[in-house]
Design a protein around this motif. Structure first.
Motif, mmCIF file in Angstrom:
data_model
loop_
_atom_site.group_PDB
_atom_site.id
_atom_site.type_symbol
_atom_site.label_atom_id
_atom_site.label_comp_id
_atom_site.label_asym_id
_atom_site.label_seq_id
_atom_site.Cartn_x
_atom_site.Cartn_y
_atom_site.Cartn_z
ATOM 1 N N GLU A 58 0.831 -1.210 0.000
ATOM 2 C CA GLU A 58 0.000 0.000 0.000
ATOM 3 C C GLU A 58 0.864 1.259 0.000
ATOM 4 O O GLU A 58 0.652 2.179 -0.793
ATOM 5 C CB GLU A 58 -0.934 -0.005 1.216
ATOM 6 C CG GLU A 58 -1.730 1.276 1.393
ATOM 7 C CD GLU A 58 -2.733 1.542 0.268
ATOM 8 O OE1 GLU A 58 -3.058 2.728 0.057
ATOM 9 O OE2 GLU A 58 -3.164 0.586 -0.391
ATOM 10 N N PHE A 59 1.854 1.301 0.887
ATOM 11 C CA PHE A 59 2.702 2.495 0.963
ATOM 12 C C PHE A 59 3.589 2.638 -0.262
ATOM 13 O O PHE A 59 3.862 3.754 -0.714
ATOM 14 C CB PHE A 59 3.531 2.495 2.254
ATOM 15 C CG PHE A 59 2.717 2.859 3.460
ATOM 16 C CD1 PHE A 59 2.163 4.124 3.590
ATOM 17 C CD2 PHE A 59 2.472 1.929 4.453
ATOM 18 C CE1 PHE A 59 1.387 4.469 4.685
ATOM 19 C CE2 PHE A 59 1.699 2.263 5.556
ATOM 20 C CZ PHE A 59 1.160 3.533 5.678
ATOM 21 N N GLU A 60 4.027 1.520 -0.827
ATOM 22 C CA GLU A 60 4.826 1.584 -2.058
ATOM 23 C C GLU A 60 3.982 2.166 -3.190
ATOM 24 O O GLU A 60 4.447 3.035 -3.939
ATOM 25 C CB GLU A 60 5.328 0.183 -2.428
ATOM 26 C CG GLU A 60 6.238 0.191 -3.641
ATOM 27 C CD GLU A 60 6.778 -1.194 -3.953
ATOM 28 O OE1 GLU A 60 7.353 -1.346 -5.042
ATOM 29 O OE2 GLU A 60 6.620 -2.117 -3.127
ATOM 30 N N ASN A 61 2.730 1.711 -3.292
ATOM 31 C CA ASN A 61 1.839 2.247 -4.332
ATOM 32 C C ASN A 61 1.599 3.744 -4.126
ATOM 33 O O ASN A 61 1.614 4.520 -5.089
ATOM 34 C CB ASN A 61 0.500 1.501 -4.334
ATOM 35 C CG ASN A 61 0.641 0.077 -4.826
ATOM 36 O OD1 ASN A 61 1.609 -0.262 -5.506
ATOM 37 N ND2 ASN A 61 -0.310 -0.768 -4.475
ATOM 38 N N ARG A 62 1.364 4.144 -2.884
ATOM 39 C CA ARG A 62 1.133 5.569 -2.603
ATOM 40 C C ARG A 62 2.383 6.396 -2.893
ATOM 41 O O ARG A 62 2.290 7.500 -3.435
ATOM 42 C CB ARG A 62 0.703 5.743 -1.150
ATOM 43 C CG ARG A 62 -0.704 5.214 -0.905
ATOM 44 C CD ARG A 62 -1.095 5.224 0.540
ATOM 45 N NE ARG A 62 -1.043 6.565 1.135
ATOM 46 C CZ ARG A 62 -1.145 6.799 2.422
ATOM 47 N NH1 ARG A 62 -1.310 5.788 3.271
ATOM 48 N NH2 ARG A 62 -1.105 8.022 2.881
ATOM 49 N N ALA A 63 3.556 5.854 -2.543
ATOM 50 C CA ALA A 63 4.799 6.575 -2.800
ATOM 51 C C ALA A 63 5.044 6.712 -4.307
ATOM 52 O O ALA A 63 5.460 7.782 -4.777
ATOM 53 C CB ALA A 63 5.974 5.860 -2.134
ATOM 54 N N GLU A 64 4.778 5.645 -5.049
ATOM 55 C CA GLU A 64 4.949 5.706 -6.501
ATOM 56 C C GLU A 64 3.991 6.724 -7.120
ATOM 57 O O GLU A 64 4.375 7.479 -8.019
ATOM 58 C CB GLU A 64 4.747 4.328 -7.120
ATOM 59 C CG GLU A 64 5.893 3.375 -6.856
ATOM 60 C CD GLU A 64 5.624 1.973 -7.362
ATOM 61 O OE1 GLU A 64 4.504 1.691 -7.861
ATOM 62 O OE2 GLU A 64 6.549 1.149 -7.258
ATOM 63 N N ALA A 65 2.750 6.752 -6.639
ATOM 64 C CA ALA A 65 1.774 7.712 -7.157
ATOM 65 C C ALA A 65 2.201 9.139 -6.827
ATOM 66 O O ALA A 65 2.114 10.044 -7.683
ATOM 67 C CB ALA A 65 0.385 7.421 -6.576
ATOM 68 N N ALA A 66 2.688 9.371 -5.625
ATOM 69 C CA ALA A 66 3.133 10.709 -5.240
ATOM 70 C C ALA A 66 4.344 11.125 -6.075
ATOM 71 O O ALA A 66 4.438 12.276 -6.519
ATOM 72 C CB ALA A 66 3.485 10.747 -3.741
ATOM 73 N N LEU A 67 5.276 10.189 -6.297
ATOM 74 C CA LEU A 67 6.443 10.485 -7.107
ATOM 75 C C LEU A 67 6.041 10.805 -8.551
ATOM 76 O O LEU A 67 6.553 11.745 -9.158
ATOM 77 C CB LEU A 67 7.416 9.298 -7.082
ATOM 78 C CG LEU A 67 8.724 9.474 -7.837
ATOM 79 C CD1 LEU A 67 9.508 10.684 -7.301
ATOM 80 C CD2 LEU A 67 9.562 8.220 -7.744
ATOM 81 N N ALA A 68 5.073 10.067 -9.074
ATOM 82 C CA ALA A 68 4.596 10.326 -10.441
ATOM 83 C C ALA A 68 3.967 11.718 -10.523
ATOM 84 O O ALA A 68 4.193 12.442 -11.510
ATOM 85 C CB ALA A 68 3.595 9.261 -10.847
ATOM 86 N N ARG A 69 3.214 12.119 -9.495
ATOM 87 C CA ARG A 69 2.625 13.464 -9.507
ATOM 88 C C ARG A 69 3.716 14.524 -9.450
ATOM 89 O O ARG A 69 3.623 15.552 -10.138
ATOM 90 C CB ARG A 69 1.669 13.636 -8.306
ATOM 91 C CG ARG A 69 0.361 12.893 -8.480
ATOM 92 C CD ARG A 69 -0.704 13.313 -7.464
ATOM 93 N NE ARG A 69 -0.251 13.202 -6.075
ATOM 94 C CZ ARG A 69 -0.358 12.115 -5.306
ATOM 95 N NH1 ARG A 69 -0.890 11.019 -5.810
ATOM 96 N NH2 ARG A 69 0.060 12.131 -4.065
ATOM 97 N N LEU A 70 4.739 14.298 -8.638
ATOM 98 C CA LEU A 70 5.842 15.272 -8.544
ATOM 99 C C LEU A 70 6.572 15.384 -9.891
ATOM 100 O O LEU A 70 6.930 16.485 -10.322
ATOM 101 C CB LEU A 70 6.830 14.869 -7.449
ATOM 102 C CG LEU A 70 6.391 15.124 -6.019
ATOM 103 C CD1 LEU A 70 7.384 14.519 -5.053
ATOM 104 C CD2 LEU A 70 6.228 16.612 -5.759
ATOM 105 N N GLU A 71 6.801 14.246 -10.521
ATOM 106 C CA GLU A 71 7.503 14.260 -11.813
ATOM 107 C C GLU A 71 6.650 14.921 -12.886
ATOM 108 O O GLU A 71 7.185 15.575 -13.785
ATOM 109 C CB GLU A 71 7.895 12.844 -12.208
ATOM 110 C CG GLU A 71 9.021 12.283 -11.357
ATOM 111 C CD GLU A 71 9.337 10.840 -11.665
ATOM 112 O OE1 GLU A 71 8.556 10.150 -12.363
ATOM 113 O OE2 GLU A 71 10.382 10.359 -11.172
#
Length: 74
Positions: A58-71
């Motif tokens: 769950e946290f990996e998915n959320r971190a990946e989504a947040a990183l994608a938004r930042l990028e």
């Protein structure tokens, strides 16, 4: 380390047999309780492992989504 020796010389006849039977039953009960404890610990460990894995995913998915938004903002 072996089992402690019981001084049974002071226990006469039928009382001696009864005491031995009681000791044998105690040993059996202790072994059963130890096995039950190991089984319970194993089940709790499995549950805990599954919960940790779920949180990690769950946290990996959320971190990946947040990183994608930042990028995407760049």
């Amino acid at each position: 380390m072996g089992m402690p020796q019981l001084n049974t010389a002071a226990v006469p006849g039928a009382d001696h047999e009864e005491a031995l039977a009681e000791v044998r039953q105690l040993i059996t009960d202790l072994r059963d309780a130890a096995q039950d404890g190991r089984d319970l610990a194993r089940r709790y460990a499995e549950v805990l492992q599954k919960v940790v894995e779920e949180y990690c995913v769950e946290f990996e998915n959320r971190a990946e989504a947040a990183l994608a938004r930042l990028e995407a903002v760049r």
